[in-house]
Design a protein around this motif. Structure first.
Motif, mmCIF file in Angstrom:
data_model
loop_
_atom_site.group_PDB
_atom_site.id
_atom_site.type_symbol
_atom_site.label_atom_id
_atom_site.label_comp_id
_atom_site.label_asym_id
_atom_site.label_seq_id
_atom_site.Cartn_x
_atom_site.Cartn_y
_atom_site.Cartn_z
ATOM 1 N N ALA A 134 0.832 -1.205 0.000
ATOM 2 C CA ALA A 134 0.000 0.000 0.000
ATOM 3 C C ALA A 134 0.868 1.257 0.000
ATOM 4 N N GLU A 135 1.970 1.236 0.758
ATOM 5 C CA GLU A 135 2.867 2.389 0.800
ATOM 6 C C GLU A 135 3.584 2.559 -0.540
ATOM 7 N N LEU A 136 3.970 1.460 -1.165
ATOM 8 C CA LEU A 136 4.603 1.542 -2.477
ATOM 9 C C LEU A 136 3.636 2.086 -3.524
ATOM 10 N N HIS A 137 2.345 1.805 -3.347
ATOM 11 C CA HIS A 137 1.337 2.374 -4.241
ATOM 12 C C HIS A 137 1.345 3.895 -4.154
ATOM 13 N N VAL A 138 1.450 4.407 -2.925
ATOM 14 C CA VAL A 138 1.542 5.858 -2.731
ATOM 15 C C VAL A 138 2.775 6.412 -3.439
ATOM 16 N N ARG A 197 -5.711 10.730 2.575
ATOM 17 C CA ARG A 197 -4.694 11.767 2.716
ATOM 18 C C ARG A 197 -3.780 11.483 3.905
ATOM 19 N N GLY A 198 -4.343 10.994 5.004
ATOM 20 C CA GLY A 198 -3.542 10.693 6.182
ATOM 21 C C GLY A 198 -2.508 9.615 5.912
ATOM 22 N N PHE A 199 -2.895 8.590 5.154
ATOM 23 C CA PHE A 199 -1.973 7.508 4.839
ATOM 24 C C PHE A 199 -0.841 8.009 3.950
ATOM 25 N N VAL A 200 -1.149 8.874 2.994
ATOM 26 C CA VAL A 200 -0.110 9.467 2.143
ATOM 27 C C VAL A 200 0.848 10.295 2.988
ATOM 28 N N ALA A 246 -1.342 11.859 -5.581
ATOM 29 C CA ALA A 246 -1.271 10.566 -4.901
ATOM 30 C C ALA A 246 -2.426 10.400 -3.927
ATOM 31 N N ALA A 247 -2.757 11.454 -3.198
ATOM 32 C CA ALA A 247 -3.858 11.376 -2.235
ATOM 33 C C ALA A 247 -5.187 11.129 -2.939
ATOM 34 N N GLY A 303 10.516 20.224 1.705
ATOM 35 C CA GLY A 303 9.446 20.692 2.563
ATOM 36 C C GLY A 303 8.562 19.607 3.141
ATOM 37 N N VAL A 304 9.178 18.564 3.711
ATOM 38 C CA VAL A 304 8.391 17.432 4.194
ATOM 39 C C VAL A 304 7.385 17.863 5.260
ATOM 40 N N VAL A 305 7.805 18.711 6.177
ATOM 41 C CA VAL A 305 6.904 19.146 7.253
ATOM 42 C C VAL A 305 5.685 19.869 6.685
ATOM 43 N N GLN A 306 5.925 20.813 5.767
ATOM 44 C CA GLN A 306 4.802 21.532 5.151
ATOM 45 C C GLN A 306 3.896 20.593 4.364
ATOM 46 N N ARG A 307 4.485 19.625 3.698
ATOM 47 C CA ARG A 307 3.694 18.687 2.892
ATOM 48 C C ARG A 307 2.818 17.808 3.772
ATOM 49 N N VAL A 308 3.381 17.304 4.864
ATOM 50 C CA VAL A 308 2.601 16.461 5.775
ATOM 51 C C VAL A 308 1.473 17.261 6.406
#
Length: 296
Positions: A152-156, A212-215, A205-206, A240-245
């Motif tokens: 599932a994560e690889l799908h993202v 969205r939470g899983f992504v 991806a979301a 920008g990982v923090v902003q993206r999350v």
């Protein structure tokens, strides 16, 4: 020579400075388009203005050679270009062209390296996923990504990287890299562009995954172990990982089906017409206003 010559460059520098520091209230797809166009047009304005002034300075030094230069490439008046302006324009243009060539060469070299590696998983335990553009490109994964992430994560990951490939984000990244290399004070514009591209791929991806939470959790997981990369290829946890999350954990952005296209088209119209308008103003001043002033 008059100061209208520098109008396109002044406007583009001001616009790039503002857009590099102010977040746009647009969907990431439209933000990326707007930022990439601004970056490309700013580089063009800088190099074009410098070359234009340098050509006219050369005509000042060698008036006989000016007869062989097209009229549109010369100022509308016969006033000489000051040495300080002409020499500076020639040096800055030469430097800008050299930096552009070096950046482009490095870009091509990095792409060739990525394409050569794209035929098999990367032999590293670090979870890496990058989008490699080109006919022989695709989504390049590392052994660490394949072993440490669920299906599932690889799908993202694949949906995110496929978005980069589908929208040709390497071209956007090229515009940002050029403006950062040629005009270093505008590096914030490049950083904001890279973030917009990642956010664009995140939203794609979301939408494909439907969670969205899983992504967001998948991006955070990859970011904890993946080294930062910034170049011709676009990595999964690049910028920008923090902003993206935080964005993924919040409300989905509006698609801006009206405001996005209007702003993009308006920006393109204004920036692309600045040089032509300035050239016409320059010749208009020479042919109309200056003779009138001479009569007084």
């Amino acid at each position: 020579m008059n100061w209208f010559t520098f109008l396109p460059l002044a406007v583009m520098l001001a616009l790039s400075t503002v857009l590099g520091r102010v977040a746009l209230p647009l969907h990431p797809s439209w933000s990326a388009r707007l930022l990439a166009m601004t970056a490309a047009m700013t580089v063009l304005a800088a190099l074009g203005t410098g070359a234009f002034v340098a050509i006219n300075y050369a005509a000042t030094l060698a008036p006989s050679a000016a007869a062989h230069v097209p009229e549109w490439a010369l100022f509308g008046d016969d006033r000489p270009v000051p040495d300080t302006v002409g020499v500076a324009a020639a040096l800055l243009t030469a430097t800008g062209l050299a930096v552009t060539g070096r950046t482009a060469a490095g870009w091509v070299s990095e792409l060739h390296t990525a394409l050569a590696q794209a035929q098999a998983p990367l032999e590293t335990d670090v979870p890496i996923a990058v989008a490699v553009p080109g006919r022989r490109g695709g989504v390049l994964l590392s052994r660490g990504m394949l072993r440490g992430f669920t299906a599932a994560e690889l799908h993202v990951v694949f949906e995110h990287e496929s978005s980069h490939l589908r929208h040709r984000h390497h071209r956007y990244a090229a515009a940002g890299a050029l403006v950062a290399a040629v005009l270093p004070p505008l590096r914030p514009l490049n950083e904001r562009l890279r973030l917009a591209m990642e956010r664009w791929a995140d939203e794609d991806a979301a939408e494909a995954v439907g969670d969205r939470g899983f992504v967001a959790r998948t991006i955070a997981k990859a970011a904890l172990a993946q080294p930062h990369t910034a170049g011709a290829v676009t990595a999964f946890a690049d910028s920008g990982v923090v902003q993206r999350v935080e964005a993924l954990l919040g409300t989905p952005p509006d698609r801006n089906t009206v405001t996005g296209p209007l702003l993009f088209m308006g920006n393109g119209f204004v920036t692309s017409s600045l040089t032509a308008a300035t050239l016409q103003l320059d010749h208009a001043l020479a042919s109309c206003l200056l003779p009138l002033l001479a009569l007084r």
